[in-house]
Design a protein around this motif. Structure first.
Motif, mmCIF file in Angstrom:
data_model
loop_
_atom_site.group_PDB
_atom_site.id
_atom_site.type_symbol
_atom_site.label_atom_id
_atom_site.label_comp_id
_atom_site.label_asym_id
_atom_site.label_seq_id
_atom_site.Cartn_x
_atom_site.Cartn_y
_atom_site.Cartn_z
ATOM 1 N N LEU A 175 0.852 -1.189 0.000
ATOM 2 C CA LEU A 175 0.000 0.000 0.000
ATOM 3 C C LEU A 175 0.891 1.244 0.000
ATOM 4 C CD1 LEU A 175 -2.701 -1.010 2.665
ATOM 5 C CD2 LEU A 175 -2.742 -1.338 0.190
ATOM 6 N N ALA A 176 0.360 2.352 -0.497
ATOM 7 C CA ALA A 176 1.145 3.596 -0.564
ATOM 8 C C ALA A 176 1.352 4.157 0.852
ATOM 9 C CB ALA A 176 0.429 4.605 -1.437
ATOM 10 N N PRO A 177 2.455 4.865 1.079
ATOM 11 C CA PRO A 177 2.700 5.479 2.389
ATOM 12 C C PRO A 177 1.818 6.715 2.577
ATOM 13 C CG PRO A 177 4.408 6.128 0.842
ATOM 14 C CD PRO A 177 3.515 5.163 0.107
ATOM 15 N N PRO A 178 1.715 7.240 3.813
ATOM 16 C CA PRO A 178 0.919 8.465 4.017
ATOM 17 C C PRO A 178 1.576 9.657 3.333
ATOM 18 C CG PRO A 178 2.076 7.854 6.034
ATOM 19 C CD PRO A 178 2.300 6.746 5.051
ATOM 20 N N VAL A 179 0.757 10.627 2.939
ATOM 21 C CA VAL A 179 1.289 11.835 2.292
ATOM 22 C C VAL A 179 0.818 13.081 3.045
ATOM 23 C CG1 VAL A 179 1.512 10.843 -0.025
ATOM 24 C CG2 VAL A 179 -0.667 11.851 0.668
ATOM 25 N N GLU A 193 8.963 14.816 10.749
ATOM 26 C CA GLU A 193 10.189 15.608 10.586
ATOM 27 C C GLU A 193 10.989 15.208 9.338
ATOM 28 O OE1 GLU A 193 10.902 17.847 13.192
ATOM 29 O OE2 GLU A 193 12.445 18.628 11.812
ATOM 30 N N ILE A 194 11.093 13.913 9.129
ATOM 31 C CA ILE A 194 11.968 13.412 8.055
ATOM 32 C C ILE A 194 11.584 13.946 6.675
ATOM 33 C CG2 ILE A 194 10.648 11.264 7.703
ATOM 34 C CD1 ILE A 194 13.707 10.114 7.537
ATOM 35 N N LEU A 195 10.262 14.195 6.485
ATOM 36 C CA LEU A 195 9.801 14.667 5.176
ATOM 37 C C LEU A 195 10.240 16.105 4.909
ATOM 38 C CD1 LEU A 195 6.203 13.142 5.091
ATOM 39 C CD2 LEU A 195 8.260 12.291 3.959
ATOM 40 N N LEU A 196 10.642 16.806 5.977
ATOM 41 C CA LEU A 196 11.087 18.200 5.822
ATOM 42 C C LEU A 196 12.607 18.276 5.716
ATOM 43 C CD1 LEU A 196 8.799 19.703 8.631
ATOM 44 C CD2 LEU A 196 8.259 19.389 6.217
ATOM 45 N N HIS A 199 16.399 15.023 2.767
ATOM 46 C CA HIS A 199 17.331 13.909 2.589
ATOM 47 C C HIS A 199 16.627 12.780 1.832
ATOM 48 C CE1 HIS A 199 20.289 10.883 3.347
ATOM 49 N NE2 HIS A 199 21.019 11.687 4.116
ATOM 50 N N GLU A 200 16.833 12.760 0.513
ATOM 51 C CA GLU A 200 16.063 11.863 -0.354
ATOM 52 C C GLU A 200 16.129 10.387 0.035
ATOM 53 O OE1 GLU A 200 16.191 11.838 -4.692
ATOM 54 O OE2 GLU A 200 16.222 14.042 -4.573
ATOM 55 N N LYS A 201 17.352 9.942 0.354
ATOM 56 C CA LYS A 201 17.533 8.523 0.653
ATOM 57 C C LYS A 201 16.754 8.138 1.921
ATOM 58 C CE LYS A 201 21.142 5.052 1.334
ATOM 59 N NZ LYS A 201 21.235 5.007 2.815
ATOM 60 N N ASN A 202 16.902 8.963 2.970
ATOM 61 C CA ASN A 202 16.184 8.666 4.216
ATOM 62 C C ASN A 202 14.670 8.738 4.022
ATOM 63 O OD1 ASN A 202 18.667 8.449 5.296
ATOM 64 N ND2 ASN A 202 18.552 10.257 6.639
ATOM 65 N N ILE A 203 14.253 9.693 3.214
ATOM 66 C CA ILE A 203 12.812 9.821 2.951
ATOM 67 C C ILE A 203 12.303 8.566 2.233
ATOM 68 C CG2 ILE A 203 11.062 11.089 1.621
ATOM 69 C CD1 ILE A 203 12.698 13.654 2.206
ATOM 70 N N GLY A 204 13.071 8.107 1.276
ATOM 71 C CA GLY A 204 12.720 6.886 0.545
ATOM 72 C C GLY A 204 12.585 5.700 1.492
ATOM 73 N N GLU A 205 13.545 5.584 2.407
ATOM 74 C CA GLU A 205 13.503 4.466 3.361
ATOM 75 C C GLU A 205 12.299 4.588 4.289
ATOM 76 O OE1 GLU A 205 18.306 3.796 3.414
ATOM 77 O OE2 GLU A 205 17.327 4.514 5.252
ATOM 78 N N TRP A 206 12.041 5.809 4.740
ATOM 79 C CA TRP A 206 10.901 6.048 5.635
ATOM 80 C C TRP A 206 9.592 5.660 4.931
ATOM 81 C CZ3 TRP A 206 6.531 9.178 5.353
ATOM 82 C CH2 TRP A 206 5.813 9.330 6.537
ATOM 83 N N ARG A 207 9.485 6.075 3.674
ATOM 84 C CA ARG A 207 8.249 5.774 2.923
ATOM 85 C C ARG A 207 8.080 4.269 2.770
ATOM 86 N NH1 ARG A 207 8.668 10.745 -1.285
ATOM 87 N NH2 ARG A 207 7.305 12.138 -0.108
ATOM 88 N N TYR A 208 9.163 3.593 2.488
ATOM 89 C CA TYR A 208 9.089 2.144 2.318
ATOM 90 C C TYR A 208 8.631 1.480 3.622
ATOM 91 C CZ TYR A 208 10.317 -2.676 1.437
ATOM 92 O OH TYR A 208 10.246 -4.038 1.303
#
Ligand code: ADE
Length: 229
Positions: A175-179, A193-196, A199-208
């Protein structure tokens, strides 16, 4: 990609496919949708398209002759990669089917109404039977609109951000992550916080991780499938 849709209620298909992404796809020449009024092939003065069912029982059945007449007139002009009948007893629609069908050029959809269509039409012409869920709609038109939308948005060039369909729910059995969008603080509720962070890589990991968590909690059936792949 071209869809032809046969229905007794053409009006039901007008609005859902004439706005937003579907209209844009049509404007760009990527999607064509032609709705055919079955009544034009109806029998007699009253353009009859339905009749009592043999063997008794409540509800009318769509007659074979008008359907065959309409289908044959379409087949004279082109052949179809799939002839789909929308019906609650069909194969349940899922993303994989939409992906597969989005690669086709010509799709014909027959919308059932009343008790459904005479079974001989299914035997003679239909190559796929699709249900959009385990509930009964009053007709197949809304299911046809769902199909065209779910398939049409996958045609290359239809979505503005070409990659965005890749991150949809179900696309990789997750399922898609929250937006979130602005403001970052709304009524005291903070965006993670991470979405602000930028840091693309960390954001990608968080979303996953969020996708995994959501899928495990909400759809254990999909989670099981994901783990097997
Ligand atoms: N027609 C009536 N109910 C339906 C459903 N659930 N899916 C597809 N077509 C339908």
């Amino acid at each position: 990609m071209r869809f032809d849709i046969i229905t007794v209620v053409p009006e039901l298909l007008e609005s859902p496919l004439s706005h937003s992404i579907m209209q844009r796809a049509k404007d760009r020449g990527l999607l064509e949708v032609y709705v055919h009024d079955l009544r034009e092939f109806g029998i007699g003065k009253h353009r009859q398209v339905d009749d009592y069912q043999f063997g008794g029982g409540a509800g009318m059945v769509m007659k074979p002759e008008p359907l065959a007449g309409c289908i044959e007139s379409l087949l004279q002009k082109r052949s179809y990669d799939a002839v789909i009948y929308t019906t609650p007893d069909g194969q349940r629609l899922e993303q994989g089917i939409c992906n597969h069908l989005s690669l086709k050029n010509n799709i014909l959809i027959i919308c059932g109404h009343y008790k459904g269509i005479d079974d001989r039409i299914r035997q003679k012409y239909v190559t796929m039977e699709i249900s959009i869920g385990d509930y009964v709609l009053s007709g197949g038109e809304l299911a046809a609109a769902v199909l065209v939308d779910a398939i049409g948005r996958l045609i290359p060039g239809v979505l503005n951000d070409e990659t965005s369909a890749l991150f949809d729910s179900f696309q990789d059995d997750l399922l898609a992550p929250p937006v979130y969008t602005r403001p970052a603080n709304w009524e005291g509720m903070e965006v993670p916080e991470i979405l602000l962070s930028g840091h693309e890589k960390n954001i990608g990991e968080w979303r996953y991780e969020q996708s995994v968590e959501r899928t495990r909690q909400r759809r254990p059936d999909i989670w099981e499938k994901h783990q097997k792949t």
